[in-house]
Design an enzyme around this catalytic site. Structure first.
Site: not given
Ligand code: BGC
Length: 760
Positions: A241
């Protein structure tokens, strides 16, 4: 169109072979370069070897391809209903179609991996990202996730199944450890991922921010290797993530392939140093690069140039998806649908009628191609002479004033019927923040109560991404849950209010009466960096069933403008071997005046289990369209897994022999059909006997029972069958090695060793 398998799956082996060949040509520096992103949304290209960059964008309910500096501007894209809405459709085919449309928009914008779906469980209704997740039930979430993946990947675009795993609270999400036992992990928090991986093979899985049992998900080899790859056969790559990497080398050692966003050489240098120092083996490094490169090569071949999507037809699909997701929670006296030939004055109350809430805040926020409002769409469906009265009722923040209330009451009183639009304002549901209360803003609740004093015919339309309390539920005649229904939600709501669409959605999450009734109250969100999942396998309806707590609206519940009758449940056998499947059939009939769709749900209950189990668990479902008066047969196939629980001793799914009830009906609390089935074991599934096994374990073991008389005799307390209950209990629970000590030399360690050899 049904998306049953990834059309690119057969080619996976070829891409892997090509990736392996390329890896053999890569330098250490090039491999290290690939494992950390190039900025926020791309991997690094390796020009020397014609390896292109891979472009990744959010997801899940629309494409959010960020444009320009910062994260807040993105290309116009269709905003479909969010996951909590889509799951309420219980329609896997529809979710597949949404996935295919999303992929087309990705192709048009040169995006190769869409960051979704999210299949985390709704442990608490307060979790800030519940609008982005499907359900409190792992089967429903897993099936929805698999359908989404198959739909997206059918168009040559990859997905990223997230957030793996046990990512269930937003408060301090990057540092709070989700602490849970192995059974809870498998039965609830891993199951949706398992279903999605096995049924749909996502091109990537996103490792969550949080540690699981104190090991960061991005460094957790138990999750990334032992479970994901070894047990489930995952073939794609694992991406972190965004910002979830702590010790990147430990991550690569554990099975991570891509750090996002890139750390500009920070991780690259560490990887190079680790290989040189021998703390990261060259073979392990290659194993991290191969799955990522496999996807890059696959994506390169399936990239289509010159794709332009039809915003109009995608908007129409978004409208249909929103319609299928509507849940009619109450309809006293058949207030809905509204008969616009008869109603000549209608009051539309609540600012959401004109400025709808239709998606959540955070990384999933889409820049919609257009937005429909319930107000405009309803006006389109009315006769020209129908008078529409409007009052905003509350401010953007959800507060109300005496003037706003007075105006709303005035308009409601002057009409024949009042529709109140209410729910949660955008700052109530946002990634990174948990909700502080289960309630809607006081202004919304006050408005509904005040309008119901002025007007007897009130219908409430709710726009919210997750469960809310409804202190006014008794005071209104109808409640329509519209969720965060995407850019075309206004049209869908209008269609349902006017009877052009018959609502058919059912709740994918329980609506509790009050927060005090919920599974992890009062310890949610955990504030000590330790989220202890003390409620274990009891979340959602599993919890309310076990505690006998009546919810406001149960899991699986939803009304229709028609009625359905269930009959003739037939189960293929009265007894089955645990290895057999069993066929279940039943009839469902539309007994009302209009066409409609029913979501048939099948639950399994184990009658007398030797382990604690939920009262019942959802095992199958089907959505059936029926004309007025039409009857259809619905069939399901159950397998061993549908009767099994996860056994932590054997680290596997185990079925206990005995009686199971198969229950079928329209919600978790309305299951009119039932059938009892005996499950027999082909091979007794006993835990192996050891010196620590209890005497009663010997008595119940197929080989051990031959030695049981000798053991109890050696114990020297007489025949326990004739002994009093306390002596019997004392003997039953005695570890067998103690017989040696109690027998005054009649039974030796040597004799025990011999017995243990024979019972293996
Ligand atoms: C979120 C993800 C997301 C990623 C990219 C993160 O903060 O938890 O779900 O895909 O950012 O934006």
């Amino acid at each position: 169109m049904i998306f049953t398998k990834d059309p690119l799956a057969q080619q996976s082996a070829d891409y892997t072979a090509k990736a392996r060949a390329l890896v053999a040509e890569m330098t250490l520096e090039e491999k290290a370069l690939l494992l950390s992103g190039d900025g926020w949304w791309h991997t690094h290209p390796v020009e020397r070897l014609q390896i292109p960059a891979l472009s990744l964008s959010d997801g899940p309910h629309g494409l959010r391809k960020v444009e320009g500096a910062g994260l807040s501007t993105s290309v116009p894209a269709t905003c479909f209903p969010t996951a909590s809405a889509l799951a309420s459709s219980w329609d896997t085919e529809l979710v597949g179609q949404v996935g295919a449309a999303l992929a087309e928009e990705c192709q048009a914008h040169d995006v190769q991996v869409l960051l979704g779906p999210g299949v985390n469980m709704k442990r608490s209704p307060l979790a800030g990202r519940n609008f982005e997740y499907f359900s409190e039930d792992p089967l429903l979430a897993g099936k929805m996730g698999a359908a989404y993946i198959l739909g997206v990947q059918s168009q040559g675009v990859g997905t990223s199944l997230k957030h793996y795993a046990a990512n269930n609270q937003e408060f301090e999400r990057m540092s709070t450890s989700s602490n849970l036992d192995e059974r809870t992990l498998h039965e609830l928090y891993l199951l949706a991922f398992e279903i999605a991986v096995k049924e749909a093979q996502p091109w990537s899985v996103m490792a969550a921010y949080n540690p699981v049992n104190h090991v960061y998900a991005t460094e957790n080899s138990f999750l990334l290797q032992d479970i994901l790859r070894a047990k489930w056969g995952f073939e794609g790559f694992v991406v972190s993530d965004w910002g979830a990497v702590h010790d990147g080398v430990a991550g690569v050692n554990a099975g991570l392939s891509l750090e996002m966003p890139g750390s500009g050489g920070y991780l690259r240098n560490k990887i190079i140093a680790a290989v040189r120092a021998g703390t990261l083996s060259p073979a392990r490094l290659d194993e991290a690069v191969v799955p990522l490169l496999t996807v890059i090569l696959k994506a390169k071949d399936h990239k289509r140039s010159g794709v332009a999507f039809d915003a109009g037809s995608h908007d129409a699909l978004a409208r249909r998806a929103a319609s299928e997701s509507l849940v009619l929670l109450k309809n006293a006296g058949g207030l809905l649908p509204l008969d616009f030939r008869r109603i000549k004055t209608i009051a539309l109350i609540g600012a959401f009628a004109k400025a709808p809430r239709y998606q959540g805040s955070g990384s999933s926020q889409v820049n919609p191609t257009r937005i429909s409002t319930a107000y405009d769409e309803l006006v389109k469906l009315m006769d020209q002479d129908t008078i529409v009265r409007y009052a905003a009722g509350y401010t953007k923040e959800g507060t109300t004033t005496e003037d706003l209330i007075e105006e709303a009451q005035l308009q409601a009183k002057a009409a024949e019927v009042a529709i109140v639009f209410a729910g949660l304002p955008s700052n109530y549901e946002c990634e990174g923040l948990d909700r502080s209360s289960l309630e809607m803003p006081a202004g919304h609740n006050q408005l509904i109560a005040a309008v119901s004093v002025a007007q007897p015919n009130v219908a409430v339309v709710l726009m919210n991404g997750s469960a809310v309390t409804m202190p006014w539920a008794e005071k209104v005649k109808a409640i329509l849950e519209a969720w965060l229904s995407g850019q075309a939600g206004g049209g869908a709501i209008a269609d349902a209010l006017a009877g052009r669409v018959n609502p058919s959605g059912k709740l994918a999450e329980t609506f509790p009466v009050r927060i005090e009734d919920t599974p992890c109250f009062p310890d949610f969100p955990a504030r000590t960096k330790e989220a202890n999942y003390g409620e274990g396998i009891f979340i959602g309806y599993r919890y309310y069933d076990a505690r006998k707590i009546a919810p406001l609206f149960p899991f699986g519940f939803g009304l229709s403008y028609t009625t359905f009758a269930y009959s003739e449940l037939r189960v293929g056998a009265t007894a089955i071997r645990e290895t057999d499947g069993v066929n279940v059939e039943l009839k469902v009939k539309n007994t009302g005046p209009v066409a409609g769709q029913e979501i048939v749900q099948l639950y399994v209950h184990e009658q007398r289990s030797n382990v604690v189990r939920p009262e019942k668990e959802l095992k199958a479902f089907a959505k059936v369209a029926l004309r007025a008066g039409e009857e259809r047969t619905v069939s399901f196939q159950l397998t061993k897994r549908d009767f099994a629980y996860y056994d932590t001793y054997r680290h596997d799914w185990i079925v206990n022999p005995g009686k199971f009830e198969i229950l079928v009906g329209s919600s978790s609390q309305n299951l009119p059909l039932g059938h009892t089935l005996e499950v027999e074991l082909t091979k007794p599934d006993c835990a192996p006997l050891t010196r620590y096994s209890l005497l009663k374990d010997f008595e119940n073991h197929p080989k051990g029972k031959a030695f049981y008389p000798q053991l109890k005799e050696a114990f020297g307390l007489g025949n326990p069958d004739e002994a009093d209950m306390a002596t019997r209990a004392f003997l039953d629970d005695m570890p067998v090695y103690k017989v040696c000590a109690f027998s005054a030399g009649r039974f030796t360690e040597e004799m025990l060793r011999e017995i243990l050899k024979e019972v293996q």
